[in-house]
Scaffold this motif. Sequence first.
Motif, PDB file in Angstrom:
ATOM      1  N   VAL A   1      12.213   3.760 -54.320  1.00 50.74           N
ATOM      2  CA  VAL A   1      12.769   2.448 -54.644  1.00 50.74           C
ATOM      3  C   VAL A   1      12.087   1.824 -55.859  1.00 50.74           C
ATOM      4  O   VAL A   1      12.660   0.955 -56.517  1.00 50.74           O
ATOM      5  N   ASN A   2      10.870   2.268 -56.185  1.00 48.22           N
ATOM      6  CA  ASN A   2      10.128   1.651 -57.289  1.00 48.22           C
ATOM      7  C   ASN A   2      10.926   1.617 -58.583  1.00 48.22           C
ATOM      8  O   ASN A   2      10.946   0.614 -59.305  1.00 48.22           O
ATOM      9  N   VAL A   3      11.576   2.758 -58.911  1.00 53.72           N
ATOM     10  CA  VAL A   3      12.291   2.827 -60.187  1.00 53.72           C
ATOM     11  C   VAL A   3      13.630   2.100 -60.132  1.00 53.72           C
ATOM     12  O   VAL A   3      14.284   1.924 -61.159  1.00 53.72           O
ATOM     13  N   ALA A   4      14.058   1.695 -58.927  1.00 49.81           N
ATOM     14  CA  ALA A   4      15.349   1.027 -58.780  1.00 49.81           C
ATOM     15  C   ALA A   4      15.248  -0.489 -58.887  1.00 49.81           C
ATOM     16  O   ALA A   4      16.275  -1.177 -58.892  1.00 49.81           O
TER      17      ALA A   4
ATOM     18  N   GLY B   1       9.743  11.018 -55.575  1.00 45.60           N
ATOM     19  CA  GLY B   1      10.558   9.828 -55.404  1.00 45.60           C
ATOM     20  C   GLY B   1      11.025   9.208 -56.709  1.00 45.60           C
ATOM     21  O   GLY B   1      12.227   8.950 -56.892  1.00 45.60           O
ATOM     22  N   PRO B   2      10.109   8.935 -57.662  1.00 47.79           N
ATOM     23  CA  PRO B   2      10.560   8.349 -58.928  1.00 47.79           C
ATOM     24  C   PRO B   2      11.554   9.224 -59.685  1.00 47.79           C
ATOM     25  O   PRO B   2      12.483   8.708 -60.302  1.00 47.79           O
ATOM     26  N   LEU B   3      11.384  10.544 -59.627  1.00 48.24           N
ATOM     27  CA  LEU B   3      12.322  11.440 -60.313  1.00 48.24           C
ATOM     28  C   LEU B   3      13.711  11.360 -59.685  1.00 48.24           C
ATOM     29  O   LEU B   3      14.713  11.187 -60.384  1.00 48.24           O
ATOM     30  N   LEU B   4      13.775  11.489 -58.355  1.00 48.18           N
ATOM     31  CA  LEU B   4      15.064  11.452 -57.695  1.00 48.18           C
ATOM     32  C   LEU B   4      15.719  10.084 -57.853  1.00 48.18           C
ATOM     33  O   LEU B   4      16.937   9.976 -58.078  1.00 48.18           O
ATOM     34  N   GLY B   5      14.909   9.030 -57.755  1.00 50.03           N
ATOM     35  CA  GLY B   5      15.451   7.688 -57.951  1.00 50.03           C
ATOM     36  C   GLY B   5      16.008   7.507 -59.351  1.00 50.03           C
ATOM     37  O   GLY B   5      17.105   6.969 -59.537  1.00 50.03           O
TER      38      GLY B   5
ATOM     39  N   SER C   1      12.313   6.084 -69.904  1.00 47.73           N
ATOM     40  CA  SER C   1      13.319   5.789 -68.886  1.00 47.73           C
ATOM     41  C   SER C   1      12.787   6.149 -67.503  1.00 47.73           C
ATOM     42  O   SER C   1      11.793   6.873 -67.363  1.00 47.73           O
ATOM     43  N   ALA C   2      13.497   5.660 -66.476  1.00 45.62           N
ATOM     44  CA  ALA C   2      13.114   5.981 -65.099  1.00 45.62           C
ATOM     45  C   ALA C   2      13.176   7.484 -64.863  1.00 45.62           C
ATOM     46  O   ALA C   2      12.336   8.050 -64.157  1.00 45.62           O
ATOM     47  N   LEU C   3      14.161   8.141 -65.458  1.00 46.05           N
ATOM     48  CA  LEU C   3      14.312   9.583 -65.269  1.00 46.05           C
ATOM     49  C   LEU C   3      13.154  10.346 -65.888  1.00 46.05           C
ATOM     50  O   LEU C   3      12.585  11.259 -65.272  1.00 46.05           O
ATOM     51  N   VAL C   4      12.755   9.978 -67.097  1.00 46.88           N
ATOM     52  CA  VAL C   4      11.632  10.656 -67.755  1.00 46.88           C
ATOM     53  C   VAL C   4      10.331  10.383 -67.007  1.00 46.88           C
ATOM     54  O   VAL C   4       9.484  11.274 -66.843  1.00 46.88           O
ATOM     55  N   ALA C   5      10.172   9.146 -66.537  1.00 44.81           N
ATOM     56  CA  ALA C   5       8.965   8.817 -65.759  1.00 44.81           C
ATOM     57  C   ALA C   5       8.893   9.673 -64.501  1.00 44.81           C
ATOM     58  O   ALA C   5       7.813  10.150 -64.119  1.00 44.81           O
ATOM     59  N   GLY C   6      10.029   9.883 -63.861  1.00 36.82           N
ATOM     60  CA  GLY C   6      10.047  10.747 -62.686  1.00 36.82           C
ATOM     61  C   GLY C   6       9.734  12.189 -63.031  1.00 36.82           C
ATOM     62  O   GLY C   6       8.991  12.867 -62.317  1.00 36.82           O
ATOM     63  N   LEU C   7      10.284  12.672 -64.143  1.00 39.55           N
ATOM     64  CA  LEU C   7      10.005  14.047 -64.577  1.00 39.55           C
ATOM     65  C   LEU C   7       8.525  14.248 -64.884  1.00 39.55           C
ATOM     66  O   LEU C   7       7.973  15.321 -64.651  1.00 39.55           O
ATOM     67  N   ALA C   8       7.874  13.206 -65.391  1.00 40.38           N
ATOM     68  CA  ALA C   8       6.457  13.319 -65.746  1.00 40.38           C
ATOM     69  C   ALA C   8       5.579  13.575 -64.526  1.00 40.38           C
ATOM     70  O   ALA C   8       4.506  14.181 -64.639  1.00 40.38           O
ATOM     71  N   ILE C   9       6.025  13.122 -63.350  1.00 33.42           N
ATOM     72  CA  ILE C   9       5.239  13.295 -62.124  1.00 33.42           C
ATOM     73  C   ILE C   9       5.568  14.615 -61.436  1.00 33.42           C
ATOM     74  O   ILE C   9       4.856  15.064 -60.540  1.00 33.42           O
ATOM     75  N   THR C  10       6.651  15.266 -61.863  1.00 28.72           N
ATOM     76  CA  THR C  10       7.099  16.495 -61.213  1.00 28.72           C
ATOM     77  C   THR C  10       6.038  17.595 -61.165  1.00 28.72           C
ATOM     78  O   THR C  10       5.937  18.296 -60.140  1.00 28.72           O
ATOM     79  N   PRO C  11       5.220  17.827 -62.217  1.00 24.33           N
ATOM     80  CA  PRO C  11       4.196  18.875 -62.106  1.00 24.33           C
ATOM     81  C   PRO C  11       3.265  18.678 -60.916  1.00 24.33           C
ATOM     82  O   PRO C  11       2.879  19.653 -60.265  1.00 24.33           O
TER      83      PRO C  11
END
Length: 483
Positions: free
Chosen positions: A34-37, A155-159, A308-318
Amino acid sequence: MSTAPPDAGGRRRWQALGVGLVAAFMTLLDVSIVNVAVPSMDRALHASPSDLQWVLSGYALTFGLILVSAGRFGDAHGRRTAFVVGVALFTLTSALAGLARSPGWLVAARLLQGAAAGVVNPQVTGLVQQLFRGSERGRAFGLLGATIGISTAVGPLLGGLLIHLGGEQHGWRWVFFVNVPVGIVAVLLGWRLLPTRPTGQPDRHRLDPVGVLLLGVGVVLLLLPLVQREQWQSPWKWALVPAGLVVLAGFGFWEHRYARRRTPLFDLRLFTLRSYTLGTLIALVYFGGFTAIFFIFTLYLQNGLGYSALVAGLAITPFALGSALASAVGGRIVNRFGRPLVGIGLIVVVIGLGAVVFMLRGTPSGSVPLLTAVPLLLAGLGSGLVIAPNQTLTLSEVPVPQAGSAAGMLQTGQRIGSAAGIAAVGALFFSSLSSTGGQWSIAFRHSLLLATGIIALALVAAVVDVARSHRVRPRASAPSDSP
């Protein structure tokens, strides 16, 4: 007579675990997704900062409030009933949240959704204790640990992805709607696959209402000033923390007395087990640093650097990928290496986070998500060797009839640690941002160092446990004069 399912030695156990892991993933994902939403919710509902804070923190508050009571109910009356009711309520409240037409509606749905998540999670851990033994239990906890690590980090990536697909105005609704079809399937499969009865004789005693009340009030008093730290400006809010500790002390006194007559909400004798006490302490402290990292990293990338929210989520994916891989491996080898494996994992996490600080020294000259990818992967690998193995070791000596309440108390500690860690690390982040005139990189490094230091405290606890084990083992193996 055995209470295990008829084919407990076959695939059914793993199928039941799979259903439990899916439900656990959903409920834990909603802590961070929900954070990125929030910006999208703000535009759609014209919510106040206080409303948005309750949307974020109210879930964690009611989640932590219900864990031990729900675990005790599953121990006493069977985990299938508690699991199915919890998932059904979570599914319904997710739909209500997605349909929200006002901030108050959304906040109420989130509070109920958090309570439902608190019902579900202790049943999953208790299920592992009930259905698996020996090395298989380690493997099952490894999968659960991977689920915890992935759900927290992804969570941030999927959001971000759901908001990107659903649009800036209403994409946030899909963050909740995605739970509905998954929840319906989990309810149907859970009813079919989970054991129908508790282990041992069903406990027909009432569920210790005074204990439930005291623990609930104590947890709320502890968590409320932490989760409302930004919106509740009065310094008097911190007076609730010692008040909460006093109430929890009263809970301990009550449980000690109640245990003489009936089965208590939580058996305090579990804390005489060193594995349970040390493991709960490590979990509390580790989650205080671990969860805060994603909070400040998302703020830094989106608000500070404009990603963006999507890039921020991708950054945590590793981190999520490393955690998933190492959790599965850690669950398989924890019985061979024991607590030293947790210590090694904590060392790797500290090294990985230290590398992130090093890569972002000064003013980063390249893409921050790329610069931090390898260090975060390393930290994730370490985290996978912490969460699952520590959970396995913490619950290893807990009797199966008490598995749910023991898991509930362990997870309550994790929720309190997460809230306290985010409060402390977030306070340093915003104070550094203010004192440096808006230097986001400096604020992030300072707060990340604090989060790393908190994790290092968990490492100290693990080292103490390993050292004590080495001192005790020679005595235990010395020859005895008794026949």
